[in-house]
Motif scaffolding. Structure first.
Motif, mmCIF file in Angstrom:
data_model
loop_
_atom_site.group_PDB
_atom_site.id
_atom_site.type_symbol
_atom_site.label_atom_id
_atom_site.label_comp_id
_atom_site.label_asym_id
_atom_site.label_seq_id
_atom_site.Cartn_x
_atom_site.Cartn_y
_atom_site.Cartn_z
ATOM 1 N N TYR A 157 0.817 -1.212 0.000
ATOM 2 C CA TYR A 157 0.000 0.000 0.000
ATOM 3 C C TYR A 157 0.852 1.264 0.000
ATOM 4 O O TYR A 157 0.504 2.246 -0.651
ATOM 5 N N SER A 158 1.966 1.256 0.725
ATOM 6 C CA SER A 158 2.767 2.472 0.831
ATOM 7 C C SER A 158 3.375 2.862 -0.511
ATOM 8 O O SER A 158 3.445 4.044 -0.838
ATOM 9 N N GLY A 159 3.818 1.891 -1.287
ATOM 10 C CA GLY A 159 4.356 2.211 -2.605
ATOM 11 C C GLY A 159 3.313 2.863 -3.496
ATOM 12 O O GLY A 159 3.585 3.853 -4.183
ATOM 13 N N MET A 160 2.101 2.311 -3.461
ATOM 14 C CA MET A 160 1.007 2.857 -4.250
ATOM 15 C C MET A 160 0.649 4.274 -3.786
ATOM 16 O O MET A 160 0.484 5.191 -4.597
ATOM 17 N N VAL A 161 0.543 4.452 -2.481
ATOM 18 C CA VAL A 161 0.146 5.742 -1.924
ATOM 19 C C VAL A 161 1.223 6.794 -2.169
ATOM 20 O O VAL A 161 0.902 7.938 -2.500
ATOM 21 N N LEU A 162 2.492 6.429 -2.017
ATOM 22 C CA LEU A 162 3.559 7.404 -2.240
ATOM 23 C C LEU A 162 3.599 7.873 -3.688
ATOM 24 O O LEU A 162 3.809 9.056 -3.957
ATOM 25 N N ARG A 163 3.391 6.971 -4.627
ATOM 26 C CA ARG A 163 3.350 7.384 -6.032
ATOM 27 C C ARG A 163 2.148 8.290 -6.297
ATOM 28 O O ARG A 163 2.259 9.296 -6.996
ATOM 29 N N PHE A 164 0.995 7.958 -5.726
ATOM 30 C CA PHE A 164 -0.210 8.760 -5.923
ATOM 31 C C PHE A 164 -0.052 10.143 -5.298
ATOM 32 O O PHE A 164 -0.311 11.163 -5.949
ATOM 33 N N VAL A 165 0.388 10.184 -4.045
ATOM 34 C CA VAL A 165 0.550 11.460 -3.347
ATOM 35 C C VAL A 165 1.634 12.301 -4.013
ATOM 36 O O VAL A 165 1.482 13.520 -4.170
ATOM 37 N N GLY A 166 2.725 11.677 -4.419
ATOM 38 C CA GLY A 166 3.788 12.408 -5.104
ATOM 39 C C GLY A 166 3.318 13.009 -6.418
ATOM 40 O O GLY A 166 3.630 14.159 -6.732
#
Length: 182
Positions: free
Chosen positions: A139-148
């Motif tokens: 989840y963190s990889g997905m969220v970091l790409r989205f938020v970035g």
């Protein structure tokens, strides 16, 4: 709009019980209120052709751009090893977030679950609990790409606002008395 979105997401997260940490929600709401206040200053400055308000709006928006651009680039630049280290530090330093994660992701423990530890997940009844680290890393990889990506997009709209404010800050008010400047 971004400020109202931040405030709304924080209220939604607390309303549905996804987030129980009032510190996190408080920070998100404070940032939303700050951004709303800055947008209001810019709007009032533009409507009234007030050069001082527009100058401060431009400077604060430039600072917000620098911070947001830096955070967005950092989110996009983190590799999996760094994400894992950050997740482990967060896991060991917060108890309220740990219980929220275990309850929402239905997992127990970070890498290994020991029977003497407490767990808020439903899977504890069946004793078939997965560790939380692999789920959180996914989840963190997905969220970091989205938020970035979202942060990068809005940072460029902010730099457009800074440029427009700089460009039109010294315009005369068309409703003002023309002989007042002579």
């Amino acid at each position: 709009l971004v400020s109202l979105l931040l405030i709304g997401i924080a209220a939604w997260g607390i309303g549905f019980g996804l987030i129980s940490s009032f510190k996190v929600v408080g920070v998100v709401i404070a940032v939303g209120v700050f951004l709303f206040f800055i947008a209001l200053v810019g709007l009032i400055g533009a409507v009234k052709h007030h050069q001082v308000l527009l100058f401060f709006y431009m400077i604060i928006l430039l600072l917000v751009f620098i911070v947001q651009f830096s955070v967005s680039c950092a989110c996009l630049a983190l590799n999996e090893e760094q994400q894992s280290e950050l997740l482990e530090v967060g896991w060991t330093n917060t108890n309220s977030a740990r219980t929220d994660i275990e309850r929402n992701l239905n997992c127990c423990g970070f890498r290994v679950f020991y029977q003497n530890e407490t767990c808020a997940a439903d899977c504890l009844r069946t004793l078939h609990c997965r560790p939380c680290a692999p789920i959180m890393e996914e989840y963190s990889g997905m969220v970091l790409r989205f938020v970035g990506g979202i942060g990068l997009f809005f940072s460029f709209t902010e730099i457009l606002g800074v440029w427009l404010t700089y460009r039109y800050r010294n315009q005369k008010d068309p409703r003002a008395n023309p002989s007042a400047f002579i």
